[in-house]
Write a protein that holds these residues in place. Structure first.
Motif, PDB file in Angstrom:
ATOM      1  N   ILE A 144       2.262   4.363  -5.191  1.00  0.00           N
ATOM      2  CA  ILE A 144       3.129   3.570  -4.550  1.00  0.00           C
ATOM      3  C   ILE A 144       2.742   3.805  -3.154  1.00  0.00           C
ATOM      4  O   ILE A 144       2.641   4.915  -2.659  1.00  0.00           O
ATOM      5  CB  ILE A 144       4.481   3.827  -4.843  1.00  0.00           C
ATOM      6  N   SER A 145       2.681   2.685  -2.609  1.00  0.00           N
ATOM      7  CA  SER A 145       2.244   2.599  -0.984  1.00  0.00           C
ATOM      8  C   SER A 145       3.619   2.834  -0.094  1.00  0.00           C
ATOM      9  O   SER A 145       4.847   2.459  -0.708  1.00  0.00           O
ATOM     10  CB  SER A 145       1.548   1.662  -0.590  1.00  0.00           C
ATOM     11  N   ARG A 146       3.605   3.273   0.978  1.00  0.00           N
ATOM     12  CA  ARG A 146       4.828   3.128   1.766  1.00  0.00           C
ATOM     13  C   ARG A 146       5.723   1.859   1.832  1.00  0.00           C
ATOM     14  O   ARG A 146       6.594   1.794   1.704  1.00  0.00           O
ATOM     15  CB  ARG A 146       4.331   3.407   3.212  1.00  0.00           C
ATOM     16  N   SER A 147       4.703   0.713   2.148  1.00  0.00           N
ATOM     17  CA  SER A 147       5.526  -0.666   2.098  1.00  0.00           C
ATOM     18  C   SER A 147       6.033  -0.927   1.016  1.00  0.00           C
ATOM     19  O   SER A 147       7.123  -1.591   0.836  1.00  0.00           O
ATOM     20  CB  SER A 147       4.443  -1.567   2.368  1.00  0.00           C
ATOM     21  N   LEU A 148       5.370  -0.673  -0.059  1.00  0.00           N
ATOM     22  CA  LEU A 148       5.878  -1.087  -1.606  1.00  0.00           C
ATOM     23  C   LEU A 148       7.193  -0.275  -1.835  1.00  0.00           C
ATOM     24  O   LEU A 148       8.294  -0.661  -2.277  1.00  0.00           O
ATOM     25  CB  LEU A 148       5.036  -0.892  -2.579  1.00  0.00           C
ATOM     26  N   GLN A 149       7.300   0.877  -1.482  1.00  0.00           N
ATOM     27  CA  GLN A 149       8.399   1.904  -1.613  1.00  0.00           C
ATOM     28  C   GLN A 149       9.719   1.420  -0.926  1.00  0.00           C
ATOM     29  O   GLN A 149      10.779   1.231  -1.202  1.00  0.00           O
ATOM     30  CB  GLN A 149       8.078   3.432  -1.463  1.00  0.00           C
ATOM     31  N   GLU A 150       9.541   0.863   0.414  1.00  0.00           N
ATOM     32  CA  GLU A 150      10.332   0.584   1.066  1.00  0.00           C
ATOM     33  C   GLU A 150      10.872  -0.812   0.803  1.00  0.00           C
ATOM     34  O   GLU A 150      12.202  -1.082   0.853  1.00  0.00           O
ATOM     35  CB  GLU A 150       9.830   0.260   2.814  1.00  0.00           C
ATOM     36  N   TRP A 151      10.045  -1.665   0.197  1.00  0.00           N
ATOM     37  CA  TRP A 151      10.617  -2.944  -0.546  1.00  0.00           C
ATOM     38  C   TRP A 151      11.388  -2.759  -1.730  1.00  0.00           C
ATOM     39  O   TRP A 151      12.453  -3.468  -2.268  1.00  0.00           O
ATOM     40  CB  TRP A 151       9.640  -4.040  -0.393  1.00  0.00           C
ATOM     41  N   LEU A 152      10.780  -1.761  -2.482  1.00  0.00           N
ATOM     42  CA  LEU A 152      11.801  -1.485  -3.760  1.00  0.00           C
ATOM     43  C   LEU A 152      13.202  -0.920  -3.448  1.00  0.00           C
ATOM     44  O   LEU A 152      13.920  -1.383  -4.154  1.00  0.00           O
ATOM     45  CB  LEU A 152      10.927  -0.369  -4.664  1.00  0.00           C
ATOM     46  N   CYS A 153      13.052   0.014  -2.366  1.00  0.00           N
ATOM     47  CA  CYS A 153      14.602   0.405  -1.869  1.00  0.00           C
ATOM     48  C   CYS A 153      15.566  -0.825  -1.392  1.00  0.00           C
ATOM     49  O   CYS A 153      16.701  -0.988  -1.734  1.00  0.00           O
ATOM     50  CB  CYS A 153      14.474   1.420  -0.837  1.00  0.00           C
ATOM     51  N   ARG A 154      14.900  -1.786  -0.629  1.00  0.00           N
ATOM     52  CA  ARG A 154      15.613  -2.841  -0.096  1.00  0.00           C
ATOM     53  C   ARG A 154      16.065  -3.752  -1.220  1.00  0.00           C
ATOM     54  O   ARG A 154      17.087  -4.581  -1.091  1.00  0.00           O
ATOM     55  CB  ARG A 154      14.714  -3.613   1.036  1.00  0.00           C
ATOM     56  N   ASP A 155      15.299  -4.031  -2.240  1.00  0.00           N
ATOM     57  CA  ASP A 155      15.547  -5.112  -3.321  1.00  0.00           C
ATOM     58  C   ASP A 155      15.919  -4.530  -4.445  1.00  0.00           C
ATOM     59  O   ASP A 155      15.998  -5.284  -5.706  1.00  0.00           O
ATOM     60  CB  ASP A 155      14.419  -5.764  -3.301  1.00  0.00           C
ATOM     61  N   GLU A 156      16.380  -3.097  -4.441  1.00  0.00           N
ATOM     62  CA  GLU A 156      16.761  -2.740  -5.774  1.00  0.00           C
ATOM     63  C   GLU A 156      17.723  -3.601  -6.516  1.00  0.00           C
ATOM     64  O   GLU A 156      17.786  -3.584  -7.764  1.00  0.00           O
ATOM     65  CB  GLU A 156      17.248  -1.185  -5.326  1.00  0.00           C
ATOM     66  N   ARG A 157      18.852  -3.934  -5.730  1.00  0.00           N
ATOM     67  CA  ARG A 157      20.019  -4.841  -6.521  1.00  0.00           C
ATOM     68  C   ARG A 157      19.266  -5.974  -7.136  1.00  0.00           C
ATOM     69  O   ARG A 157      19.885  -6.559  -8.357  1.00  0.00           O
ATOM     70  CB  ARG A 157      21.045  -5.123  -5.533  1.00  0.00           C
ATOM     71  N   TYR A 158      18.378  -6.840  -6.427  1.00  0.00           N
ATOM     72  CA  TYR A 158      17.719  -7.902  -7.004  1.00  0.00           C
ATOM     73  C   TYR A 158      16.956  -7.590  -8.321  1.00  0.00           C
ATOM     74  O   TYR A 158      16.887  -8.460  -9.299  1.00  0.00           O
ATOM     75  CB  TYR A 158      17.010  -8.615  -5.899  1.00  0.00           C
TER      76      TYR A 158
END
Length: 530
Positions: A144-158
């Protein structure tokens, strides 16, 4: 000291993920050309950058064939389904198209068709070889890259709202940490079907049936006929001149013409004489952006459904008129629309001189956040940008392509490619292109220096409602104060902020016989040449 990519003499690949860059380089070293490498990079990005792009999205390619001396483009954007109409959503009590879920997947994905057409037009290697690297990373996993991890956290609810999606991207109910492996077995199976069956496997095969069966079960609008009927379009790029160079963009339904309008307006102001880090520079960029965006929002949609007066919009007389409205002392008014943001841009130049400048997207981060079961495919929500207002130029109608933000660019000099460049970010795409183009054409920066310059984004991009001027924190307090005095509402962001998108580029230095490539330090990418 910042890492600098050494110049190359034979070939160059630049992409927003290091794995995808390596995949492109490996295809070239195995005897493939830029068209082969572009398809392989695009497929790999759909695996390692699933929050930004994938098989369920769209793609635009701008291609230079060195043997023929021809520049062409492929519009790989999908059309809305045959049942997609304002009435369809009104019957469900909706006044706008949802941004997420099955109902947001309005348009057929154009990605696979675009791969097939690009490869068929000029590829050298067997089709199956181009998808094999993507299959391996989907099946065996990658960190998992830095960018992907950040967006996983941001979009967790979706993501959690779609159990099929959640099982893959939140295994065990937890957000994967940076460096942990992501395995996408269903996606690997889908890619194997495409590897074996080519384009038809996606648009009229058993995979197609699994996709549409899932959509139907979840109440969506797309049907089998929408996939069967899909076809992209070969197009002639549009252009303008700028200080002895020719700048090429994709025609509508792409917003590429806005960058041409902006650059031609800027030519009247002698940008080279304006200090790059001054408030005057940022002010001028924003004011040109406002004027071009007003015409974009007035006219841009599928040109098959509504005439777009490109000849007038790109005419010298009209752009002189617009430039004359710009006051260097005061900020002008604006009225902008909200945009999506997820995109991945990459570029390839091969040893023969063939060039591929291409960009792909799911529209929002993780697109619709909806995945039909047993496919591994995140469907795009690009069609959620359609309006349900019958009087709106971009009103939803069956078989229509929506207003599209994707806009790969190429700059020519003396009839030959000079630079390939592009970036992610809805409203940010033409603005970042301004930063890169003025950087290399007016201020004589290298492509790496131009990408690293402090950037700005004006407008409601990245899901924000504010139409403020967002500017990176490396711009001095004095210049920010000067912008505010001119009437700009300024938000100062981090020094290297992800809101500025991730740009990539390649410059071809024919005088020295070398290539210069760069990937954005704000992202996870790299450039590789030899």
């Amino acid at each position: 000291m910042k890492h600098m990519v050494p110049p190359a003499t034979k070939a160059m690949v630049a992409s927003p993920h290091t794995i995808a860059t390596e995949v492109g380089a490996s295809i070239l070293k195995r005897g493939g050309n830029a068209f082969d490498a572009a398809v392989a990079v695009s497929a790999a990005l759909g695996v390692v950058y699933p929050h930004m792009t994938g098989v369920g999205g769209d793609a635009f390619f701008m291609l230079y064939n060195a043997g023929k001396g021809e520049l062409t483009g492929y519009n790989g954007s999908g059309r809305s389904g045959a049942r997609a109409s304002t009435e369809f959503y009104a019957e469900r009590g909706l006044s706008s198209i949802p941004a997420r879920g099955a109902l947001s997947a309005v348009t057929a994905p154009g990605m696979v068709d675009a791969w097939w057409e690009v490869w068929s037009a000029g590829g050298k290697l067997p089709w199956a070889e181009l998808l094999q690297p993507a299959i391996a990373y989907a099946e065996n996993g990658f960190p998992i890259s830095r960018s992907l991890q950040e967006w996983l956290c941001r979009d967790e609810r979706y993501i959690r709202a779609c159990s099929v999606l959640s099982d893959i991207y939140l295994p065990g109910g937890l957000v994967l940490a940076e460096g942990e492996p992501l395995v996408q077995r269903e996606l690997a199976r889908t890619l194997r079907e495409l590897q074996a069956g080519g384009r038809e496997a996606f648009y009229c095969g058993s995979l197609t049936k699994r996709i549409v069966d899932g959509i139907r079960a979840d109440g969506g609008v797309l049907a089998l006929e929408d996939f069967v009927m899909h076809v992209g379009q070969w197009v002639d790029p549009i252009k303008t001149s700028y200080r002895g160079y020719e700048i090429f963009e994709m025609p509508p339904n792409s917003q590429g013409f806005t960058a041409l309008m902006m650059m031609k307006m800027l030519e009247r102001f002698g940008v080279k004489a304006i200090p790059r880090h001054s408030a005057e520079f940022y002010h001028l960029m924003v004011e040109a952006t406002k004027l071009a965006f007003q015409d974009r929002d007035r006219y841009l949609t599928d040109p098959d459904f509504s005439a777009i007066p490109l000849e007038r919009l790109l005419s010298l007389s009209y752009l002189d008129e617009l430039a004359g409205r710009i006051s260097m002392e005061r900020a002008g008014p604006s009225d902008l629309s909200s945009m999506g943001q997820d995109t991945a841009y990459a570029a390839v130049v091969d040893e023969e001189g063939n060039c591929a400048s291409f960009i792909q997207s799911l529209y929002y981060d993780f697109g619709s956040c909806y995945m039909p079961a047993d496919t591994g495919i995140i469907l795009q929500n690009r069609g959620s940008y359609f309006s349900l207002d019958p009087s709106h130029v971009n009103c939803l109608q069956p078989g229509k392509r929506t207003f599209h933000t994707l806009m790969p660019a190429m700059i020519m000099r003396d009839g030959l490619p000079y630079a390939l460049l592009g970036t992610q970010g809805g409203e940010g795409q033409p603005q970042t292109q301004l930063s890169l183009m003025t950087g290399i054409l007016d201020y004589d920066y290298t492509i790496e220096e131009a990408i690293s310059l402090p950037r700005w984004v004006y407008g409601r991009t990245w899901g924000q409602d504010s139409d403020s001027l967002k500017i990176e924190g490396r711009v001095s307090e004095a210049e920010v104060a000067s912008l505010r005095e001119r009437g700009h509402k300024v938000d100062v962001l981090l020094p290297w902020d992800g809101a500025m998108g991730q740009a990539q580029g390649i410059v071809i230095d024919r005088a020295r016989g070398c290539l210069h490539g760069a990937a954005d330090p704000r992202g996870d990418g790299s450039a590789m040449g030899w």
